[in-house]
Design a protein around this motif. Structure first.
Motif, PDB file in Angstrom:
ATOM      1  N   THR A 238       0.821  -1.199   0.000  1.00 40.66           N
ATOM      2  CA  THR A 238       0.000   0.000   0.000  1.00 40.66           C
ATOM      3  C   THR A 238       0.860   1.255   0.000  1.00 40.66           C
ATOM      4  N   ARG A 239       1.897   1.266   0.827  1.00 41.73           N
ATOM      5  CA  ARG A 239       2.763   2.444   0.901  1.00 41.73           C
ATOM      6  C   ARG A 239       3.563   2.646  -0.375  1.00 41.73           C
ATOM      7  N   VAL A 240       3.999   1.556  -0.981  1.00 45.23           N
ATOM      8  CA  VAL A 240       4.732   1.662  -2.247  1.00 45.23           C
ATOM      9  C   VAL A 240       3.833   2.250  -3.331  1.00 45.23           C
ATOM     10  N   GLN A 241       2.611   1.766  -3.416  1.00 42.81           N
ATOM     11  CA  GLN A 241       1.733   2.171  -4.521  1.00 42.81           C
ATOM     12  C   GLN A 241       1.071   3.533  -4.313  1.00 42.81           C
ATOM     13  N   THR A 242       1.095   4.071  -3.089  1.00 46.27           N
ATOM     14  CA  THR A 242       0.463   5.374  -2.866  1.00 46.27           C
ATOM     15  C   THR A 242       1.489   6.481  -2.658  1.00 46.27           C
ATOM     16  N   GLN A 243       2.725   6.246  -3.082  1.00 50.99           N
ATOM     17  CA  GLN A 243       3.744   7.271  -2.968  1.00 50.99           C
ATOM     18  C   GLN A 243       3.478   8.441  -3.903  1.00 50.99           C
ATOM     19  N   VAL A 244       3.897   9.616  -3.448  1.00 48.91           N
ATOM     20  CA  VAL A 244       3.908  10.775  -4.337  1.00 48.91           C
ATOM     21  C   VAL A 244       5.033  10.584  -5.333  1.00 48.91           C
ATOM     22  N   PHE A 245       4.754  10.883  -6.593  1.00 47.95           N
ATOM     23  CA  PHE A 245       5.774  10.741  -7.627  1.00 47.95           C
ATOM     24  C   PHE A 245       6.079  12.095  -8.226  1.00 47.95           C
ATOM     25  N   GLU A 246       7.314  12.507  -8.147  1.00 46.70           N
ATOM     26  CA  GLU A 246       7.760  13.741  -8.770  1.00 46.70           C
ATOM     27  C   GLU A 246       8.757  13.381  -9.848  1.00 46.70           C
ATOM     28  N   GLY A 247       8.475  13.733 -11.038  1.00 41.85           N
ATOM     29  CA  GLY A 247       9.375  13.422 -12.125  1.00 41.85           C
ATOM     30  C   GLY A 247       8.898  14.070 -13.402  1.00 41.85           C
ATOM     31  N   GLY A 248       9.745  14.052 -14.401  1.00 38.58           N
ATOM     32  CA  GLY A 248       9.409  14.714 -15.636  1.00 38.58           C
ATOM     33  C   GLY A 248       8.173  14.174 -16.300  1.00 38.58           C
TER      34      GLY A 248
END
Length: 337
Positions: A238-248
């Protein structure tokens, strides 16, 4: 389509509709929702401020989990039949004595294979469902799926796939093992379950309506055993899949992001290199945050949900199989009326 496909599909969809409210709380607890930190009744009640909140994140699971459950039961039944045939081919008294009941080891292995087979459906379904359930402001499963696909392509929908596959293979191994074990225990004391064996390997069993309570009990117990066996893995997933993703190419972390921020900081869910954490890194970060207890956060809620959902799910599955002329995992002559 086979009977177990349709029985699995319908029972999976019914299970999602019944269990979603408690699943919503479980996911938010696992994802570190500060509103549930105290785990008080008031905190739980605030999660359902509107009727729409009761079905938050259900669109993806209803379509996906129905297919997942169908694939699960078909894969399990075929694998168990193949293993039973292979073991029986060895001959001898042991093979003869197990003709009516497959080995519990083969049941576990067949369940694990069935769980692994669902990976292609369960990973994107779980990712979209979890992100929809922790979204703030609330977003639909469809909008989140489109967002992930536009930003990361198909690969983005399978983020967290390894830990999901591991959870499913182990969990479903125990799922079928515990259901079979509970069923045999009850059969030994009170007779066969609906559509089950009558003691000589040829029986038609009894009408489903007379055995519904036993099926509900076995299904509920199987659900609790399953989640207890893999809950730490589910927390990490759950924690892996609900991470905030910042990237291009990813979803920007801003106030409009559908994902909860971590610990109040936009980058707390990211690795030092700016990328998202993998399962091992996330497990270490979670342990540093709250020790071993963090891996069991939400287990009580999950156990209640597991008993209710899986009791109903197994009852629906067994009932449909009986109505379509099949007993438990094999064809049987079911009494009508």
């Amino acid at each position: 389509m086979s009977a177990d496909f349709w029985a699995g599909y319908v029972s999976g969809a019914v299970g999602i509709l019944i269990g979603n409210p408690l699943d919503l709380i479980k996911v938010r607890l696992q994802a570190r929702d500060t509103a549930l930190a105290g785990q008080t009744p008031a905190a739980y009640a605030r999660q359902f401020g509107s009727a729409a909140s009761l079905v938050t994140g259900t669109a993806a699971p209803i379509f996906g989990y129905g297919a997942l459950n169908a694939l699960l039961f078909v894969s399990y039944n075929r694998t168990e039949a193949a293993l039973h045939s292979a073991f029986s081919a060895g001959g001898g008294a042991a093979a003869h004595s197990s003709s009516s009941h497959p080995s519990l080891w083969s049941t576990w292995i067949a369940g694990a294979v069935g769980g692994l087979a669902t990976w292609v459906v369960s990973t994107p379904t779980e990712l979209v469902k979890c992100r929809a359930q922790v979204s703030s402001p609330r977003q639909s499963s469809w909008s989140i799926a489109k967002q992930v696909y536009r930003g990361e392509g198909v690969r983005g929908l399978y983020f967290g796939g390894v830990v999901t596959a591991l959870r499913d293979s182990i969990g479903y191994g125990f799922y079928f093992w515990s259901y079979e074990l509970a069923s045999r225990w009850i059969e030994a004391r009170s007779g066969p379950l609906a559509g089950g064996d009558d003691g000589d390997g040829h029986g038609a069993g009894v009408p489903f309506r007379q055995e519904a309570a036993k099926v509900l009990l076995c299904g509920g117990l199987a659900g609790i055993v399953t989640w207890a066996s893999v809950f730490p893995l589910d927390v990490v997933k759950t924690r892996v899949q609900t991470q905030v993703f910042e990237g291009g190419s990813g979803t920007p972390a801003s106030s409009s992001s559908p994902l909860l921020s971590r610990g109040g900081g936009g980058n707390a869910g990211l690795s030092s290199g700016g990328g998202r954490l993998g399962a091992v890194e996330m497990a270490r970060a979670a342990y540093r945050e709250g020790g071993m207890s963090v891996f069991f956060r939400g287990l009580t809620v999950c156990s209640v949900r597991a008993f209710i959902v899986n009791a109903v799910q197994w009852a629906v599955y067994e009932w449909i199989m009986a109505e379509m002329g099949h007993g438990r995992k094999r064809k049987a002559s079911i009494e009508s009326g």
